[in-house]
Design a protein around this motif. Structure first.
Motif, mmCIF file in Angstrom:
data_model
loop_
_atom_site.group_PDB
_atom_site.id
_atom_site.type_symbol
_atom_site.label_atom_id
_atom_site.label_comp_id
_atom_site.label_asym_id
_atom_site.label_seq_id
_atom_site.Cartn_x
_atom_site.Cartn_y
_atom_site.Cartn_z
ATOM 1 N N ALA A 61 0.221 4.918 2.386
ATOM 2 C CA ALA A 61 -0.334 6.196 1.934
ATOM 3 C C ALA A 61 0.251 6.597 0.579
ATOM 4 C CB ALA A 61 -0.068 7.287 2.974
ATOM 5 N N LEU A 62 1.504 6.236 0.351
ATOM 6 C CA LEU A 62 2.180 6.577 -0.898
ATOM 7 C C LEU A 62 1.680 5.722 -2.066
ATOM 8 C CD1 LEU A 62 4.477 8.186 -2.301
ATOM 9 C CD2 LEU A 62 6.026 6.336 -1.602
ATOM 10 N N TYR A 63 1.463 4.433 -1.842
ATOM 11 C CA TYR A 63 1.190 3.498 -2.935
ATOM 12 C C TYR A 63 -0.262 3.027 -3.071
ATOM 13 C CZ TYR A 63 6.289 3.018 -2.947
ATOM 14 O OH TYR A 63 7.642 3.253 -2.995
ATOM 15 N N ALA A 64 -1.045 3.075 -2.010
ATOM 16 C CA ALA A 64 -2.424 2.576 -2.059
ATOM 17 C C ALA A 64 -3.367 3.735 -2.356
ATOM 18 C CB ALA A 64 -2.784 1.897 -0.741
ATOM 19 N N GLU A 65 -4.148 3.593 -3.427
ATOM 20 C CA GLU A 65 -5.005 4.684 -3.888
ATOM 21 C C GLU A 65 -6.472 4.260 -3.833
ATOM 22 O OE1 GLU A 65 -5.887 5.893 -8.335
ATOM 23 O OE2 GLU A 65 -3.935 6.627 -7.688
ATOM 24 N N PRO A 66 -7.310 4.965 -3.042
ATOM 25 C CA PRO A 66 -8.742 4.649 -3.016
ATOM 26 C C PRO A 66 -9.329 4.767 -4.417
ATOM 27 C CG PRO A 66 -8.171 6.180 -1.264
ATOM 28 C CD PRO A 66 -6.965 6.056 -2.141
ATOM 29 N N HIS A 67 -10.212 3.817 -4.754
ATOM 30 C CA HIS A 67 -10.722 3.761 -6.119
ATOM 31 C C HIS A 67 -12.248 3.673 -6.177
ATOM 32 C CE1 HIS A 67 -10.540 3.078 -10.382
ATOM 33 N NE2 HIS A 67 -11.121 1.907 -10.272
ATOM 34 N N ASP A 69 -16.172 2.826 -4.256
ATOM 35 C CA ASP A 69 -16.878 1.623 -3.796
ATOM 36 C C ASP A 69 -16.040 0.778 -2.848
ATOM 37 O OD1 ASP A 69 -19.186 2.237 -5.176
ATOM 38 O OD2 ASP A 69 -18.616 1.083 -6.954
ATOM 39 N N GLY A 70 -15.140 1.411 -2.100
ATOM 40 C CA GLY A 70 -14.334 0.687 -1.130
ATOM 41 C C GLY A 70 -13.126 -0.031 -1.712
ATOM 42 N N HIS A 71 -12.903 0.076 -3.006
ATOM 43 C CA HIS A 71 -11.750 -0.569 -3.639
ATOM 44 C C HIS A 71 -10.489 0.256 -3.398
ATOM 45 C CE1 HIS A 71 -14.367 -3.357 -5.713
ATOM 46 N NE2 HIS A 71 -15.097 -2.337 -6.141
ATOM 47 N N VAL A 72 -9.346 -0.410 -3.405
ATOM 48 C CA VAL A 72 -8.054 0.259 -3.255
ATOM 49 C C VAL A 72 -7.117 -0.301 -4.312
ATOM 50 C CG1 VAL A 72 -6.075 0.660 -1.738
ATOM 51 C CG2 VAL A 72 -8.380 0.586 -0.769
ATOM 52 N N ARG A 73 -6.587 0.574 -5.150
ATOM 53 C CA ARG A 73 -5.622 0.155 -6.185
ATOM 54 C C ARG A 73 -4.207 0.326 -5.677
ATOM 55 N NH1 ARG A 73 -7.754 2.511 -11.844
ATOM 56 N NH2 ARG A 73 -9.174 0.810 -12.321
ATOM 57 N N TRP A 74 -3.316 -0.543 -6.129
ATOM 58 C CA TRP A 74 -1.903 -0.498 -5.756
ATOM 59 C C TRP A 74 -1.132 0.169 -6.873
ATOM 60 C CZ3 TRP A 74 0.669 -0.747 -1.519
ATOM 61 C CH2 TRP A 74 2.058 -0.920 -1.544
ATOM 62 N N ASN A 75 -0.393 1.224 -6.550
ATOM 63 C CA ASN A 75 0.430 1.943 -7.523
ATOM 64 C C ASN A 75 1.900 1.895 -7.137
ATOM 65 O OD1 ASN A 75 -1.671 2.818 -9.231
ATOM 66 N ND2 ASN A 75 -2.219 4.366 -7.720
ATOM 67 N N GLY A 76 2.294 0.830 -6.463
ATOM 68 C CA GLY A 76 3.658 0.734 -5.978
ATOM 69 C C GLY A 76 4.415 -0.419 -6.592
ATOM 70 N N PRO A 77 5.528 -0.794 -5.975
ATOM 71 C CA PRO A 77 6.374 -1.863 -6.500
ATOM 72 C C PRO A 77 5.651 -3.212 -6.497
ATOM 73 C CG PRO A 77 7.381 -0.783 -4.585
ATOM 74 C CD PRO A 77 6.044 -0.194 -4.766
ATOM 75 N N MET A 78 6.045 -4.038 -7.425
ATOM 76 C CA MET A 78 5.474 -5.384 -7.546
ATOM 77 C C MET A 78 6.613 -6.396 -7.548
ATOM 78 S SD MET A 78 2.146 -4.883 -7.945
ATOM 79 C CE MET A 78 1.439 -6.311 -8.720
ATOM 80 N N ARG A 79 6.333 -7.553 -7.022
ATOM 81 C CA ARG A 79 7.250 -8.686 -7.139
ATOM 82 C C ARG A 79 6.454 -9.769 -7.838
ATOM 83 N NH1 ARG A 79 11.331 -11.022 -2.678
ATOM 84 N NH2 ARG A 79 12.556 -12.194 -4.192
#
Length: 182
Positions: A61-67, A69-79
């Motif tokens: 809920a903190l990092y996944a942002e609906p975008h 047309d059913g897409h979800v963007r990631w706004n969290g940590p990356m490795r």
């Protein structure tokens, strides 16, 4: 153990004071890998004991942002290029969690984004080796193909909505051992 530099000493003290890696980096200017190295060398904790750990749902809920047309963007940590998060004292791959929740099974092979939106992690837009493999319309042929690419019985059952008995029959015909189960 090697002699500790002033920076190492300062980092260790900040870790002991329960600061996060982001807070330590902001104060000292050192990289995350150096902070992690000092944590390992001094066997210091990675989580703040006074801060309760997030659940998987809270992290998503903190990092996944609906975008749209059913897409979800990631706004969290990356490795590297992989979206990751920590929850309940464990590191998770955001793609693996979203894939499992949508498809109801573990992935076979790598998970790729199947849509044109870069970095989309919507479960419906993620594909593993099974989803990327063109399936024959005949169920027995599809089961045979999935067995050949290494799918477990559970992956076959959930992907094709078939029975374990049908898979067992085909495995016996192929003289194949069963795949790992759920």
């Amino acid at each position: 153990m090697a002699a500790m530099t002033t920076t190492d000493h300062a980092i260790a003290e900040l870790i002991r004071a329960n600061l996060t890696a982001v807070e330590i980096r902001t104060l000292t200017g050192v990289g995350y890998s150096r902070i992690a190295q000092v944590r390992r060398e001094h066997q210091l904790p990675t989580a703040r004991p006074d801060r309760p750990s997030r659940t998987v749902d809270e992290a998503l809920a903190l990092y996944a942002e609906p975008h749209g047309d059913g897409h979800v963007r990631w706004n969290g940590p990356m490795r590297g290029r992989a979206p990751v998060f920590e929850a309940q004292g464990r590191r998770y791959s955001a793609r693996e969690v979203m894939f499992r929740r949508h498809h109801g099974r573990a992935q076979l092979g790598n998970i790729c984004t199947a849509c044109t939106v870069p970095g989309c992690i919507a479960g419906a837009h993620l594909a593993d080796r099974i989803a990327r493999t063109p399936m024959p319309t005949n169920t027995n042929a599809a089961i045979t193909l999935l067995i050949e690419i290494g799918a477990s019985d559970w992956q076959i059952v959930t992907h094709l909505d078939t029975t374990a008995a049908a898979i067992t029959r085909i495995r016996q015909t192929l003289n194949s051992t069963p795949g790992r189960t759920r």
